[in-house]
Motif scaffolding. Structure first.
Motif, PDB file in Angstrom:
ATOM      1  N   ASP A 146     -10.656  -7.294   6.820  1.00 28.96           N
ATOM      2  CA  ASP A 146     -10.767  -8.752   6.784  1.00 28.96           C
ATOM      3  C   ASP A 146      -9.501  -9.436   7.281  1.00 28.96           C
ATOM      4  OD1 ASP A 146     -13.380  -8.668   5.601  1.00 28.96           O
ATOM      5  OD2 ASP A 146     -12.438  -8.252   3.661  1.00 28.96           O
ATOM      6  N   GLY A 147      -8.516  -8.633   7.681  1.00 24.11           N
ATOM      7  CA  GLY A 147      -7.270  -9.197   8.175  1.00 24.11           C
ATOM      8  C   GLY A 147      -6.279  -9.546   7.091  1.00 24.11           C
ATOM      9  N   CYS A 148      -6.526  -9.085   5.866  1.00 20.80           N
ATOM     10  CA  CYS A 148      -5.594  -9.336   4.765  1.00 20.80           C
ATOM     11  C   CYS A 148      -4.495  -8.268   4.773  1.00 20.80           C
ATOM     12  CB  CYS A 148      -6.326  -9.328   3.430  1.00 20.80           C
ATOM     13  SG  CYS A 148      -7.575 -10.628   3.290  1.00 20.80           S
ATOM     14  N   ILE A 149      -3.308  -8.652   4.353  1.00 18.00           N
ATOM     15  CA  ILE A 149      -2.141  -7.767   4.345  1.00 18.00           C
ATOM     16  C   ILE A 149      -1.837  -7.368   2.907  1.00 18.00           C
ATOM     17  CG2 ILE A 149       0.378  -7.774   4.599  1.00 18.00           C
ATOM     18  CD1 ILE A 149      -2.041  -9.383   7.089  1.00 18.00           C
ATOM     19  N   TRP A 150      -1.691  -6.059   2.686  1.00 17.64           N
ATOM     20  CA  TRP A 150      -1.351  -5.508   1.381  1.00 17.64           C
ATOM     21  C   TRP A 150       0.083  -4.973   1.476  1.00 17.64           C
ATOM     22  CZ3 TRP A 150      -5.558  -4.293  -2.350  1.00 17.64           C
ATOM     23  CH2 TRP A 150      -6.814  -4.761  -1.911  1.00 17.64           C
ATOM     24  N   SER A 151       1.002  -5.592   0.758  1.00 15.67           N
ATOM     25  CA  SER A 151       2.425  -5.269   0.861  1.00 15.67           C
ATOM     26  C   SER A 151       2.926  -4.669  -0.452  1.00 15.67           C
ATOM     27  CB  SER A 151       3.233  -6.525   1.187  1.00 15.67           C
ATOM     28  OG  SER A 151       4.626  -6.280   1.173  1.00 15.67           O
ATOM     29  N   ALA A 152       3.567  -3.499  -0.369  1.00 13.60           N
ATOM     30  CA  ALA A 152       4.182  -2.874  -1.536  1.00 13.60           C
ATOM     31  C   ALA A 152       5.516  -3.557  -1.816  1.00 13.60           C
ATOM     32  CB  ALA A 152       4.372  -1.384  -1.292  1.00 13.60           C
ATOM     33  N   ILE A 153       5.734  -3.953  -3.077  1.00 10.02           N
ATOM     34  CA  ILE A 153       6.943  -4.701  -3.429  1.00 10.02           C
ATOM     35  C   ILE A 153       7.918  -3.790  -4.179  1.00 10.02           C
ATOM     36  CG2 ILE A 153       7.881  -6.777  -4.495  1.00 10.02           C
ATOM     37  CD1 ILE A 153       5.906  -7.305  -2.203  1.00 10.02           C
ATOM     38  N   TRP A 154       8.926  -3.334  -3.465  1.00 10.56           N
ATOM     39  CA  TRP A 154       9.997  -2.487  -4.009  1.00 10.56           C
ATOM     40  C   TRP A 154      10.742  -3.257  -5.099  1.00 10.56           C
ATOM     41  CZ3 TRP A 154      12.234   2.353  -2.620  1.00 10.56           C
ATOM     42  CH2 TRP A 154      13.555   2.566  -3.034  1.00 10.56           C
ATOM     43  N   ASP A 155      10.915  -2.649  -6.252  1.00  9.63           N
ATOM     44  CA  ASP A 155      11.521  -3.270  -7.433  1.00  9.63           C
ATOM     45  C   ASP A 155      10.672  -4.406  -7.984  1.00  9.63           C
ATOM     46  OD1 ASP A 155      13.692  -1.626  -7.853  1.00  9.63           O
ATOM     47  OD2 ASP A 155      15.091  -2.849  -6.681  1.00  9.63           O
ATOM     48  N   GLY A 156       9.444  -4.532  -7.544  1.00  8.87           N
ATOM     49  CA  GLY A 156       8.578  -5.607  -8.021  1.00  8.87           C
ATOM     50  C   GLY A 156       7.420  -5.139  -8.873  1.00  8.87           C
ATOM     51  N   TRP A 157       7.249  -3.803  -9.023  1.00 11.00           N
ATOM     52  CA  TRP A 157       6.190  -3.255  -9.865  1.00 11.00           C
ATOM     53  C   TRP A 157       4.792  -3.678  -9.412  1.00 11.00           C
ATOM     54  CZ3 TRP A 157       7.385  -0.190 -14.247  1.00 11.00           C
ATOM     55  CH2 TRP A 157       8.745  -0.171 -14.634  1.00 11.00           C
ATOM     56  N   CYS A 158       4.596  -3.946  -8.120  1.00 14.01           N
ATOM     57  CA  CYS A 158       3.281  -4.448  -7.730  1.00 14.01           C
ATOM     58  C   CYS A 158       2.996  -4.274  -6.239  1.00 14.01           C
ATOM     59  CB  CYS A 158       3.134  -5.933  -8.096  1.00 14.01           C
ATOM     60  SG  CYS A 158       4.236  -7.053  -7.202  1.00 14.01           S
ATOM     61  N   ILE A 159       1.718  -4.452  -5.901  1.00 12.44           N
ATOM     62  CA  ILE A 159       1.246  -4.628  -4.531  1.00 12.44           C
ATOM     63  C   ILE A 159       0.754  -6.061  -4.428  1.00 12.44           C
ATOM     64  CG2 ILE A 159      -0.399  -3.875  -2.771  1.00 12.44           C
ATOM     65  CD1 ILE A 159       1.405  -1.613  -3.548  1.00 12.44           C
TER      66      ILE A 159
END
Length: 292
Positions: A206-219
């Motif tokens: 769908d063109g959505c971006i999934w970004s891993a967040i270093w030191d953020g405990w999340c995607i």
């Protein structure tokens, strides 16, 4: 709208120092990823749980498939091929040999016509670059002035290229010409306004971006305009990158890191360095192969 069907599952107790760069091999139905500082390329079979690794002898930033049993690797300062049938590593081309020792190659992947895009990272300033290695053997400097070239990908229609500069907490978008491999019109796609920095990313159908967040405990999932849609909590402090896999490309695989964590942080993030998966309500883009 919820994008996942379940909480993240720990599917491999890997204890990687710096797990990164997952790619899904559709032909073999296997997941490949790197442990940068342990000099390893990992192979994992989600159906059987079997895994093995190849020691490539030095820092390995990323990889991309080349047919059935070969991968192109970005090592510390050069590219190489890995033959997974025998573990042999064959050098291809030097990339950053004249740069300071604090610069090394980092994240990368192939575009839809099989060119290998990869960047470098610097610990002392904006000395990193983005490169493109073409199937004809030519190497191109595409972008300069980066600090940590990271998390890259393309929109499903191949009109937009995405690139992350982690310390700046920004994901950039560029106009992309698939035929020539040129990028233009750099602009900020998203700025990360939470604790942590954006690391690797993947793009769904769908063109959505999934970004891993270093030191953020999340995607964090962004819509195609750069607006945050979903924040997926991870049980570890340092998720590093993600990719869609399995037959339907609906399972999100997430690599993580343990490097640099204090004993206290490791107690709070006990499974750091392991491999995780999430069942999603969407599907991803295929992992493109190098055409060389």
């Amino acid at each position: 709208m919820n994008s996942i069907n379940e909480s993240p599952k720990n599917i491999l107790i890997a204890r990687a120092r710096l797990g990164e760069g997952p790619c899904w091999h559709s032909q073999k139905q296997l997941l490949y990823w790197v442990d940068i500082y342990n000099h390893r390329v990992h192979e994992f079979n989600p159906k059987t749980g079997e895994q093995k690794f190849f020691d490539v002898g030095e820092v390995v930033g990323c990889l991309a498939p080349v047919g059935t049993n070969r991968f192109v690797l970005a090592l510390r300062h050069h590219l190489a091929f890995l033959d997974t049938s025998n573990g042999e590593v064959t050098p291809i081309i030097e990339v950053e040999e004249e740069q300071p020792s604090d610069i090394r190659l980092n994240d990368g992947k192939c575009d839809a016509v099989g060119r290998f895009w990869f960047g470098s990272m610097s610990t002392s300033g904006a000395d990193a670059r983005l490169f493109r290695y073409d199937p004809d053997g030519s190497l191109h400097v595409v972008l300069t002035g980066l600090t940590v070239s990271n998390g890259l990908g393309w929109s499903p229609d191949q009109s937009t290229f995405y690139l992350t500069d982690s310390p700046l907490k920004k994901i950039y978008a560029f106009d992309f010409d698939l035929e020539s491999g040129n990028i233009s019109n750099q602009r900020v796609f998203a700025e990360i306004n939470i604790d942590g920095v954006p690391d690797g990313l993947t793009v769904d159908r769908d063109g959505c971006i999934w970004s891993a967040i270093w030191d953020g405990w999340c995607i964090v999932k962004f819509d195609p305009s750069g607006k945050e849609m979903t924040r997926i909590a991870m049980p570890v402090q340092r998720p590093t990158c993600c990719v869609f896999g399995n037959q339907d490309l609906a399972t999100l695989y997430v690599t993580t890191a343990s490097v640099g964590l204090s004993e206290e942080e490791i107690q709070k993030s006990f499974y750091s360095g392991d491999l995780f998966s999430l069942s999603t309500t969407t599907s991803g883009m295929p992992t493109y192969e190098f055409a060389g």
